[in-house]
Scaffold this motif. Sequence first.
Motif, PDB file in Angstrom:
ATOM      1  N   GLN A 222      34.704  47.052  52.725  1.00  0.00           N
ATOM      2  CA  GLN A 222      34.757  47.569  51.354  1.00  0.00           C
ATOM      3  C   GLN A 222      34.803  46.442  50.331  1.00  0.00           C
ATOM      4  OE1 GLN A 222      38.241  50.042  51.647  1.00  0.00           O
ATOM      5  NE2 GLN A 222      37.075  51.868  52.229  1.00  0.00           N
ATOM      6  N   LYS A 223      35.577  45.419  50.613  1.00  0.00           N
ATOM      7  CA  LYS A 223      35.702  44.303  49.683  1.00  0.00           C
ATOM      8  C   LYS A 223      34.395  43.515  49.567  1.00  0.00           C
ATOM      9  CE  LYS A 223      39.977  44.897  48.497  1.00  0.00           C
ATOM     10  NZ  LYS A 223      40.324  45.252  47.102  1.00  0.00           N
ATOM     11  N   ARG A 224      33.678  43.421  50.663  1.00  0.00           N
ATOM     12  CA  ARG A 224      32.382  42.721  50.632  1.00  0.00           C
ATOM     13  C   ARG A 224      31.405  43.426  49.698  1.00  0.00           C
ATOM     14  NH1 ARG A 224      31.264  39.661  55.718  1.00  0.00           N
ATOM     15  NH2 ARG A 224      29.160  40.480  55.732  1.00  0.00           N
ATOM     16  N   ASN A 228      29.718  43.164  44.528  1.00  0.00           N
ATOM     17  CA  ASN A 228      28.318  43.317  44.118  1.00  0.00           C
ATOM     18  C   ASN A 228      28.201  43.919  42.723  1.00  0.00           C
ATOM     19  OD1 ASN A 228      27.386  42.312  46.585  1.00  0.00           O
ATOM     20  ND2 ASN A 228      27.368  44.331  47.538  1.00  0.00           N
ATOM     21  N   GLY A 229      29.252  44.598  42.266  1.00  0.00           N
ATOM     22  CA  GLY A 229      29.210  45.221  40.945  1.00  0.00           C
ATOM     23  C   GLY A 229      29.836  44.382  39.843  1.00  0.00           C
ATOM     24  N   TRP A 230      30.299  43.169  40.176  1.00  0.00           N
ATOM     25  CA  TRP A 230      30.907  42.319  39.160  1.00  0.00           C
ATOM     26  C   TRP A 230      29.840  41.799  38.195  1.00  0.00           C
ATOM     27  CZ3 TRP A 230      34.801  38.677  42.139  1.00  0.00           C
ATOM     28  CH2 TRP A 230      35.772  39.478  42.772  1.00  0.00           C
ATOM     29  N   GLY A 235      36.389  38.525  39.136  1.00  0.00           N
ATOM     30  CA  GLY A 235      36.672  39.939  39.285  1.00  0.00           C
ATOM     31  C   GLY A 235      37.281  40.610  38.066  1.00  0.00           C
ATOM     32  N   PRO A 236      37.328  41.953  38.078  1.00  0.00           N
ATOM     33  CA  PRO A 236      37.817  42.719  36.929  1.00  0.00           C
ATOM     34  C   PRO A 236      39.291  42.502  36.590  1.00  0.00           C
ATOM     35  CG  PRO A 236      37.432  44.137  38.836  1.00  0.00           C
ATOM     36  CD  PRO A 236      36.822  42.821  39.155  1.00  0.00           C
ATOM     37  N   ILE A 316      33.540  34.186  42.276  1.00  0.00           N
ATOM     38  CA  ILE A 316      33.032  35.204  43.196  1.00  0.00           C
ATOM     39  C   ILE A 316      32.696  34.602  44.562  1.00  0.00           C
ATOM     40  CG2 ILE A 316      30.628  34.962  42.429  1.00  0.00           C
ATOM     41  CD1 ILE A 316      30.353  38.007  42.820  1.00  0.00           C
ATOM     42  N   ASP A 317      32.240  33.358  44.584  1.00  0.00           N
ATOM     43  CA  ASP A 317      31.936  32.711  45.865  1.00  0.00           C
ATOM     44  C   ASP A 317      33.203  32.548  46.706  1.00  0.00           C
ATOM     45  OD1 ASP A 317      29.268  32.531  45.284  1.00  0.00           O
ATOM     46  OD2 ASP A 317      29.354  30.466  44.558  1.00  0.00           O
TER      47      ASP A 317
END
Length: 327
Positions: A222-224, A228-230, A235-236, A316-317
Amino acid sequence: MAGNHKDEFGLLWDYAHELRSKIPGSTIKMVVQRVTADSLPHFKRYYVCFDALKRGWKVGCRPLIGLDGCFLKGPFKSEFLTAVGRDANNQMFPIAWAVVEVECTDSWGWFLSLLSTDLGLEDGYGYTIFSDQQKIAKCTTEREWEDLCLALEKKDKDVYNNLMKKSPKTWTRAFLGTTCKSDIVDNNLCKAFNSSIVESRFKSIIRMLEDIRTKMMTRIVQKRKLCNGWKQNYGPLVKAKFDANKKDCVEWQLIWNGENGCELRKGSYQYTVDLSQRICSCRSWQISGIPCSHACAAMYHLGLQPDEYLHEYYHIDTYKKAYSFLM
């Protein structure tokens, strides 16, 4: 189904062997005890640290570990110990857990010894470990801390005296180091993990351990997908805090004193920023790794983007690295 609480203890050796064979690199340890030399072995402790989690923490999380313990809910009263990290989106990252007979110095020592070996902590230098016993005051400078202490002493002398019995370096953010880049002031990471397994803690031991293993396996997947939506390079949860700093920066009066340095003033408050050193005298930037409002004001003055000064722990990396190993 809760499972057979008594019978499953007899199956733990086989279960541990199965996990080691199917998930190589993982650490599964069990300890038994005997009442007498001739008596049958009785369960004492069980430790789990999956390879995907230990490797993910090493490459994708800050050098920060939260510790906590909670009760299991079955007929056999045991304690559940946890070690949790913090990922690049400031969310919990479960590392290891154990079932022990009781939460005490000996059981924690056993747990931490195994955890230290798994994570390669060596002498612990450069790492921050916190527990529910540590509450860190939010002020980031010694001056702020001293002002708060004086105010507290005037308001309630008894509370002040009791608080000062403990070393401020263990509970005050003003004395925190700047290595782990985290301004966390509570143990909510561990609380979040314990809350996520509440139902599992009512089950028999193997069913509980399997529940947790499945949750961790699903969580990585799920975290992977989540990142993808960031829309930013972070992160948010980090964005919410960063945005607040950027918004607050307009309230500060800036006095420039050179290529990278300036003073920021608002009322009786005054701070100094040095962009070349990535520091502010408020220490918030150094502690958290997120540019404070004073630093953001200086960057905007020079036409720079604060996002470029965000510590790589939040990128993000880095987030992807933490969840790059499958179970």
